[in-house]
Write a protein that holds these residues in place. Sequence first.
Motif, PDB file in Angstrom:
ATOM      1  N   ARG A  94       8.026   0.092  -3.195  1.00 50.86           N
ATOM      2  CA  ARG A  94       8.169   1.221  -4.612  1.00 50.86           C
ATOM      3  C   ARG A  94       9.040   2.326  -4.445  1.00 50.86           C
ATOM      4  NH1 ARG A  94       6.969   3.347  -8.845  1.00 50.86           N
ATOM      5  NH2 ARG A  94       5.112   4.200  -9.575  1.00 50.86           N
ATOM      6  N   SER A  95       9.458   2.648  -5.344  1.00 49.51           N
ATOM      7  CA  SER A  95      10.342   3.019  -5.717  1.00 49.51           C
ATOM      8  C   SER A  95       9.910   3.952  -6.251  1.00 49.51           C
ATOM      9  CB  SER A  95      11.572   2.406  -7.092  1.00 49.51           C
ATOM     10  OG  SER A  95      11.513   1.483  -8.013  1.00 49.51           O
ATOM     11  N   GLY A  96      10.968   5.606  -7.017  1.00 46.38           N
ATOM     12  CA  GLY A  96       9.980   6.142  -8.032  1.00 46.38           C
ATOM     13  C   GLY A  96       9.766   7.639  -7.587  1.00 46.38           C
ATOM     14  N   GLY A  97       9.310   8.447  -6.963  1.00 47.40           N
ATOM     15  CA  GLY A  97       8.879   9.643  -7.040  1.00 47.40           C
ATOM     16  C   GLY A  97       7.783  10.221  -5.863  1.00 47.40           C
ATOM     17  N   LEU A  98       8.403  10.692  -5.192  1.00 49.71           N
ATOM     18  CA  LEU A  98       6.740  11.183  -4.425  1.00 49.71           C
ATOM     19  C   LEU A  98       6.337  11.210  -4.373  1.00 49.71           C
ATOM     20  CD1 LEU A  98       6.900  12.203  -0.859  1.00 49.71           C
ATOM     21  CD2 LEU A  98       6.610  14.859  -2.201  1.00 49.71           C
ATOM     22  N   GLY A  99       5.348  11.321  -5.204  1.00 46.61           N
ATOM     23  CA  GLY A  99       3.802  11.292  -5.272  1.00 46.61           C
ATOM     24  C   GLY A  99       3.785   9.610  -5.610  1.00 46.61           C
ATOM     25  N   ASP A 100       4.021   8.973  -6.254  1.00 40.85           N
ATOM     26  CA  ASP A 100       4.115   7.177  -6.387  1.00 40.85           C
ATOM     27  C   ASP A 100       3.685   6.680  -4.982  1.00 40.85           C
ATOM     28  OD1 ASP A 100       4.278   7.204  -9.274  1.00 40.85           O
ATOM     29  OD2 ASP A 100       6.384   7.515  -9.006  1.00 40.85           O
ATOM     30  N   VAL A 101       4.059   7.266  -3.724  1.00 42.05           N
ATOM     31  CA  VAL A 101       4.371   6.934  -2.682  1.00 42.05           C
ATOM     32  C   VAL A 101       3.442   6.974  -2.106  1.00 42.05           C
ATOM     33  CG1 VAL A 101       5.685   6.330  -0.339  1.00 42.05           C
ATOM     34  CG2 VAL A 101       7.134   6.424  -2.285  1.00 42.05           C
ATOM     35  N   VAL A 102       2.927   8.426  -2.709  1.00 44.05           N
ATOM     36  CA  VAL A 102       1.524   9.323  -1.652  1.00 44.05           C
ATOM     37  C   VAL A 102       0.661   8.107  -2.293  1.00 44.05           C
ATOM     38  CG1 VAL A 102       0.710  10.926  -1.288  1.00 44.05           C
ATOM     39  CG2 VAL A 102       3.249  11.367  -1.080  1.00 44.05           C
ATOM     40  N   MET A 103       0.267   8.077  -3.349  1.00 47.52           N
ATOM     41  CA  MET A 103      -0.626   6.881  -3.633  1.00 47.52           C
ATOM     42  C   MET A 103      -0.940   5.449  -3.544  1.00 47.52           C
ATOM     43  SD  MET A 103      -0.612   8.332  -7.812  1.00 47.52           S
ATOM     44  CE  MET A 103       0.928   8.338  -8.625  1.00 47.52           C
ATOM     45  N   SER A 104       0.248   5.171  -2.511  1.00 44.16           N
ATOM     46  CA  SER A 104       0.235   3.817  -2.029  1.00 44.16           C
ATOM     47  C   SER A 104      -0.180   3.465  -1.001  1.00 44.16           C
ATOM     48  CB  SER A 104       1.906   3.133  -2.553  1.00 44.16           C
ATOM     49  OG  SER A 104       2.449   3.645  -1.340  1.00 44.16           O
ATOM     50  N   THR A 105      -0.296   5.436   0.132  1.00 39.24           N
ATOM     51  CA  THR A 105      -1.172   5.237   1.088  1.00 39.24           C
ATOM     52  C   THR A 105      -2.184   4.810   1.460  1.00 39.24           C
ATOM     53  OG1 THR A 105      -1.709   7.150   1.167  1.00 39.24           O
ATOM     54  CG2 THR A 105       0.689   7.211   1.963  1.00 39.24           C
ATOM     55  N   PRO A 106      -3.363   5.019   0.530  1.00 35.36           N
ATOM     56  CA  PRO A 106      -5.065   4.013   0.815  1.00 35.36           C
ATOM     57  C   PRO A 106      -4.392   2.443   0.816  1.00 35.36           C
ATOM     58  CG  PRO A 106      -4.728   5.630  -0.283  1.00 35.36           C
ATOM     59  CD  PRO A 106      -3.509   5.574  -0.331  1.00 35.36           C
ATOM     60  N   MET A 107      -3.408   2.058   0.543  1.00 33.91           N
ATOM     61  CA  MET A 107      -3.802   0.676   0.090  1.00 33.91           C
ATOM     62  C   MET A 107      -3.138   0.006   1.426  1.00 33.91           C
ATOM     63  SD  MET A 107      -0.421  -1.517  -1.554  1.00 33.91           S
ATOM     64  CE  MET A 107       0.108  -3.238  -0.923  1.00 33.91           C
ATOM     65  N   LEU A 108      -2.098   0.794   1.995  1.00 31.45           N
ATOM     66  CA  LEU A 108      -1.508   0.890   3.589  1.00 31.45           C
ATOM     67  C   LEU A 108      -2.619   0.523   4.386  1.00 31.45           C
ATOM     68  CD1 LEU A 108       2.187   3.006   3.554  1.00 31.45           C
ATOM     69  CD2 LEU A 108       1.434   0.645   3.254  1.00 31.45           C
ATOM     70  N   GLU A 109      -3.828   1.480   4.637  1.00 32.27           N
ATOM     71  CA  GLU A 109      -4.557   1.361   5.736  1.00 32.27           C
ATOM     72  C   GLU A 109      -5.167  -0.003   4.787  1.00 32.27           C
ATOM     73  OE1 GLU A 109      -6.550   5.248   5.934  1.00 32.27           O
ATOM     74  OE2 GLU A 109      -4.862   5.414   7.931  1.00 32.27           O
ATOM     75  N   GLN A 110      -5.244  -0.041   4.204  1.00 37.77           N
ATOM     76  CA  GLN A 110      -6.124  -1.466   3.636  1.00 37.77           C
ATOM     77  C   GLN A 110      -5.768  -2.533   4.782  1.00 37.77           C
ATOM     78  OE1 GLN A 110      -7.316  -1.427  -0.193  1.00 37.77           O
ATOM     79  NE2 GLN A 110      -9.158  -0.072   0.631  1.00 37.77           N
ATOM     80  N   LEU A 111      -4.487  -2.477   4.181  1.00 40.35           N
ATOM     81  CA  LEU A 111      -3.603  -3.843   4.948  1.00 40.35           C
ATOM     82  C   LEU A 111      -3.330  -3.517   6.088  1.00 40.35           C
ATOM     83  CD1 LEU A 111      -0.049  -3.796   3.156  1.00 40.35           C
ATOM     84  CD2 LEU A 111      -1.897  -5.496   2.126  1.00 40.35           C
ATOM     85  N   ARG A 112      -3.756  -2.986   7.206  1.00 42.45           N
ATOM     86  CA  ARG A 112      -3.737  -2.336   8.339  1.00 42.45           C
ATOM     87  C   ARG A 112      -5.096  -3.364   8.306  1.00 42.45           C
ATOM     88  NH1 ARG A 112       0.705  -2.102  11.302  1.00 42.45           N
ATOM     89  NH2 ARG A 112       1.631  -0.248  10.908  1.00 42.45           N
TER      90      ARG A 112
END
Length: 397
Positions: free
Chosen positions: A41-59
């Motif tokens: 994910r490129s772009g801003g800080l908020g864009d990356v923060v919004m992806s963190t729930p997905m990372l937990e689901q991938l775990r």
Amino acid sequence: MVKNRLPLAAMLRKPIFSLIPRPRRVRKQDLSTVRTILVMRSGGLGDVVMSTPMLEQLRKLFPRVEITYLTGRASAAVLSEPLVNDVIDFDDQIFIRKKIAPALKLASRIRKRHFDLAFMLDKHWIFGLFARLCRIPIIIGFDRHGEGFLYNLAIPFTGSKYEGQYYCDLARAVAIIKGVELEGHNGINYPPPPLAVEGCKPILYPAKKDIIWADKTASEIRKFRLQRLIGIAPGGASNPGQEFALKRWPEERYLQLVKMLLDKGYAVAIFGSGRADLRVSRSIIGRLERNRSLVHDFTGRLSILQSTALMKHCDLFITHDSGPTHLAATQTKTIALFGPTPSRRFAPENAIVIEKSLKCQPCYTLFGGFKKGCKRPACMRGISVEEVFDVAEGVLG
């Protein structure tokens, strides 16, 4: 509400993309051999923060898989274990300025890591091409008006709901293929204990040293133990290569708000990063006639996760649509001021949103950027200081 009319280029791209043969679809057996995952994910800080729930689901989906996150340098510091095993950062200008040679060099670097599966969170078709150059066998991403033609699995993107929900949709699609149920938050047991969240609410993990520092700092800046601390971020709203000044609430309004908060006896902490944010914070503090000792300026002094740890000690955080909005919402009650950008897409689910309902808003398009012609957004100027203060008082009780 303004209808998002498609640009002519987008209208022409879809029929052209539809003629290109699609990669084969993802099968259950393809996912059984996955050992390494790349999330980009490129772009801003908020864009990356919004992806963190997905990372937990991938775990949860891939408990023994190594997850690497590829993002721009401006946002890389927000990611840590247990969300990811590794972070690869790159010059944000590579894709913004369409620098072909550096992009090919980055693709070569990624190719050497031999990733089995990639999740591309950017919507533009160029990121699908980049993933193909990295020779990753399974690529999953979004289809925004025909742009997902290079992916093995493309989820429709219409911009009609919270961005983080779309990211979670990618994980859910994989779960369906694997035959696994995903029910909200993964609940990874890792210090410090996160806020109780569910669904697709972002979560961050500051280091223990950052938490200890924040605990000490918060106790020092309060004049007395029960004094309320209010956080604000009057700057921000800038992504790498993009200046989104239209999203900002006017500096004068923040100044008046700070004065009202100080008159009520609250302490105020100012957050931000970079020279532009520092100019704003200094301007606000410099124009205060009294109670300056109750204002604490942390602009440009903290790392991203230090800021996050300190935000947890704020009784309330007030800002417009920007990176700090997403950081603060993972830690404390947050009032988010929205105007040109659609709150349904970018406001954290637990934030208290203040916005006007003008015919011209939102003017932020599905393809990024703002419609031309607005230099002094009435949607942001229409949010009064008194309105924000009254909502804040209601939240604080």
